[in-house]
Design a protein around this motif. Structure first.
Motif, PDB file in Angstrom:
ATOM      1  N   TRP A 161      23.681  20.986  44.780  1.00  0.00           N
ATOM      2  CA  TRP A 161      22.643  20.220  45.476  1.00  0.00           C
ATOM      3  C   TRP A 161      23.158  19.726  46.839  1.00  0.00           C
ATOM      4  CZ3 TRP A 161      17.867  20.019  46.125  1.00  0.00           C
ATOM      5  CH2 TRP A 161      17.210  18.906  46.660  1.00  0.00           C
ATOM      6  N   GLU A 162      24.418  19.314  46.873  1.00  0.00           N
ATOM      7  CA  GLU A 162      25.021  18.929  48.158  1.00  0.00           C
ATOM      8  C   GLU A 162      25.026  20.108  49.139  1.00  0.00           C
ATOM      9  OE1 GLU A 162      28.871  17.581  47.133  1.00  0.00           O
ATOM     10  OE2 GLU A 162      28.191  15.657  46.272  1.00  0.00           O
ATOM     11  N   LEU A 203      26.825  27.132  36.550  1.00  0.00           N
ATOM     12  CA  LEU A 203      26.223  25.817  36.302  1.00  0.00           C
ATOM     13  C   LEU A 203      25.786  25.683  34.850  1.00  0.00           C
ATOM     14  CD1 LEU A 203      24.035  25.412  39.530  1.00  0.00           C
ATOM     15  CD2 LEU A 203      26.415  24.758  39.147  1.00  0.00           C
ATOM     16  N   THR A 223      28.301  28.797  47.522  1.00  0.00           N
ATOM     17  CA  THR A 223      28.196  27.773  46.486  1.00  0.00           C
ATOM     18  C   THR A 223      28.362  28.411  45.117  1.00  0.00           C
ATOM     19  OG1 THR A 223      26.886  25.874  45.750  1.00  0.00           O
ATOM     20  CG2 THR A 223      25.685  27.917  46.200  1.00  0.00           C
ATOM     21  N   LYS A 261      26.290  20.917  39.111  1.00  0.00           N
ATOM     22  CA  LYS A 261      24.955  20.981  39.724  1.00  0.00           C
ATOM     23  C   LYS A 261      24.863  20.081  40.951  1.00  0.00           C
ATOM     24  CE  LYS A 261      22.417  22.152  35.496  1.00  0.00           C
ATOM     25  NZ  LYS A 261      21.364  21.731  34.543  1.00  0.00           N
ATOM     26  N   LYS A 262      25.536  18.931  40.883  1.00  0.00           N
ATOM     27  CA  LYS A 262      25.497  18.018  42.034  1.00  0.00           C
ATOM     28  C   LYS A 262      26.169  18.646  43.249  1.00  0.00           C
ATOM     29  CE  LYS A 262      29.565  15.242  40.628  1.00  0.00           C
ATOM     30  NZ  LYS A 262      30.480  16.287  40.966  1.00  0.00           N
ATOM     31  N   ASN A 263      27.196  19.479  43.037  1.00  0.00           N
ATOM     32  CA  ASN A 263      27.848  20.158  44.152  1.00  0.00           C
ATOM     33  C   ASN A 263      26.904  21.162  44.813  1.00  0.00           C
ATOM     34  OD1 ASN A 263      30.458  20.046  41.896  1.00  0.00           O
ATOM     35  ND2 ASN A 263      30.659  19.031  43.867  1.00  0.00           N
ATOM     36  N   LYS A 298      17.063  14.975  51.145  1.00  0.00           N
ATOM     37  CA  LYS A 298      17.228  13.668  50.501  1.00  0.00           C
ATOM     38  C   LYS A 298      15.935  12.879  50.554  1.00  0.00           C
ATOM     39  CE  LYS A 298      22.176  13.136  51.459  1.00  0.00           C
ATOM     40  NZ  LYS A 298      23.200  12.284  52.116  1.00  0.00           N
ATOM     41  N   SER A 335      28.066  19.742  35.274  1.00  0.00           N
ATOM     42  CA  SER A 335      28.473  18.719  36.242  1.00  0.00           C
ATOM     43  C   SER A 335      28.536  19.261  37.661  1.00  0.00           C
ATOM     44  CB  SER A 335      29.833  18.135  35.850  1.00  0.00           C
ATOM     45  OG  SER A 335      30.840  19.150  35.845  1.00  0.00           O
TER      46      SER A 335
END
Length: 295
Positions: free
Chosen positions: A277-278, A266, A260, A273-275, A292, A271
Motif C-alpha cells: 500500500w505504501e 501477500l 513491490t 500488505k501495508k508495504n 491517503k 503483514s
C-alpha cells in the motif's frame, strides 16, 4: 720502373714542391695511402643502389591482447549485495518519446502479436505442457502496466493473467487505488505456465522477452509495476531482493518503474500488505493523486 723514369719523376716532384714553396706553402699534412684498386679495373662501375627505408621499432612494446577467456558464471556465485543509491540508479535505461498510435491501432498490433505468441514453440517443454498461452489483457493505452512472473494453473486454464487467488487480491489493490482492472494493462514475464508453477528459467525469460518488450512498446505506459522479484529481476536485470528495490523509481524505456511484493507473497505474508500500500501511495503521488485522502 727504370732509373731514367725514376729520375724524371723525382725532378717533377721537386719542381712542384719548389713552386708551392714560392707560393707560400710551408706545410703539407701527411695523407694516408689510398687503397689499392682491384685488378679488374676495366669492369663498368655500377650505379649506387638506394638503401631501403628501415622501420624503427618502438622503444616501448605495444600491449598484447589478452587471450585469457572471461570468467564464466557459476551456480555457486553469490548474489550482488550492492545497496547504494547509485548502484540502484544504474539499472535504469534512457527514456524515449511517447507513442502517437491511437487506441484502436494499439489493440490491432496487440492482437497480431497475440496470434504470434499462440504459435510459439521456443520453449519446447512449456509448449508441450501448456493448455494455452496467456498473452495479456487490459487497456491498450493504459497509463499503468502491471508485470507479473508467469501464469499459474488458473491462468493457464482461462488464458488471462492474475485470475487465481493472487489475482483476486490484485483486484482489491486496484479497487483501493480507485481504479478498475480494465484501466490497466496486465502481462507477465512468461506467456506459458511452467510445470509445477516453478519460477521461469533465464532461458525461458530470454525466449519470451521479445514479446514482453513488444507489449510495452505498443501500450507505451507511463508507469510499470513489477510484482515480485521475478518480474523485477527480468525487466531490470537486477539480482537485488525486492525489499531493497522498493521505495524508488527506475526507468524502462519511457516508463517509470516501481517494484513491490507479488500478491501471492501477500497471501503467505499478510503483514506485507501495508508495504504494498505504501508503494501504491508512492506511485500515485507521482501521478498527482493522493491515495491517503481517498481512503
Amino acid at each position: 720502373m727504370n732509373q731514367d723514369a725514376k729520375t724524371r719523376s723525382q725532378r717533377a716532384v721537386r719542381q712542384l714542391l719548389e713552386s708551392w714553396q714560392r707560393s707560400g706553402v710551408t706545410y703539407l699534412r701527411q695523407m694516408e695511402p689510398l687503397p689499392e684498386l682491384p685488378a679488374e679495373t676495366t669492369s663498368p662501375v655500377e650505379a649506387p643502389q638506394e638503401k631501403p627505408v628501415q622501420t624503427v621499432a618502438p622503444t616501448t612494446p605495444l600491449p598484447r591482447q589478452s587471450i585469457v577467456p572471461p570468467p564464466q558464471p557459476t551456480e555457486t556465485s553469490e548474489e550482488p549485495t550492492l545497496e547504494s543509491e547509485q548502484a540502484r540508479k544504474e539499472m535504469s535505461v534512457p527514456r524515449t518519446t511517447k507513442s502517437k498510435m491511437n487506441k484502436g491501432d494499439r489493440q490491432a498490433e496487440l492482437d497480431i502479436l497475440a496470434t504470434q505468441v499462440s504459435k510459439c514453440t521456443r520453449c519446447p517443454e512449456l509448449a508441450e505442457t501448456r493448455t494455452q498461452t496467456v498473452f495479456g489483457v487490459g487497456n491498450p493505452r493504459a497509463k499503468i502496466m502491471f508485470i507479473g512472473e508467469a501464469p499459474g494453473a488458473d491462468e493457464d486454464k482461462q488464458g488471462e493473467p492474475f485470475v487465481g487467488r493472487a489475482g483476486k487480491l490484485l483486484d482489491k489493490i486496484i479497487e483501493a487505488c480507485q481504479m478498475k482492472r480494465s484501466d490497466i494493462y496486465i502481462a507477465n514475464i512468461l506467456r506459458c505456465r511452467p510445470p509445477g508453477n516453478r519460477n521461469p528459467t533465464d532461458l525461458e525469460a530470454s525466449n519470451c522477452r521479445g514479446y514482453l518488450d513488444a507489449q510495452i512498446e505498443i501500450v507505451d505506459p507511463d508507469y510499470i509495476v513489477c510484482w515480485g522479484s521475478v518480474a523485477a529481476k527480468n525487466l531490470l536485470h537486477s539480482d537485488l531482493p525486492i525489499g531493497k528495490m522498493r521505495g524508488d523509481f527506475y526507468e524502462y524505456g519511457r516508463a517509470k518503474v516501481v517494484c513491490t511484493y507479488h500478491p501471492s507473497y501477500l497471501l503467505r505474508n499478510p503483514s506485507a500488505k501495508k508495504n504494498v500500500w505504501e508503494d501504491m501511495i508512492y506511485l500515485f503521488a507521482d501521478m498527482g493523486i493522493n491515495l491517503k485522502a481517498q481512503v
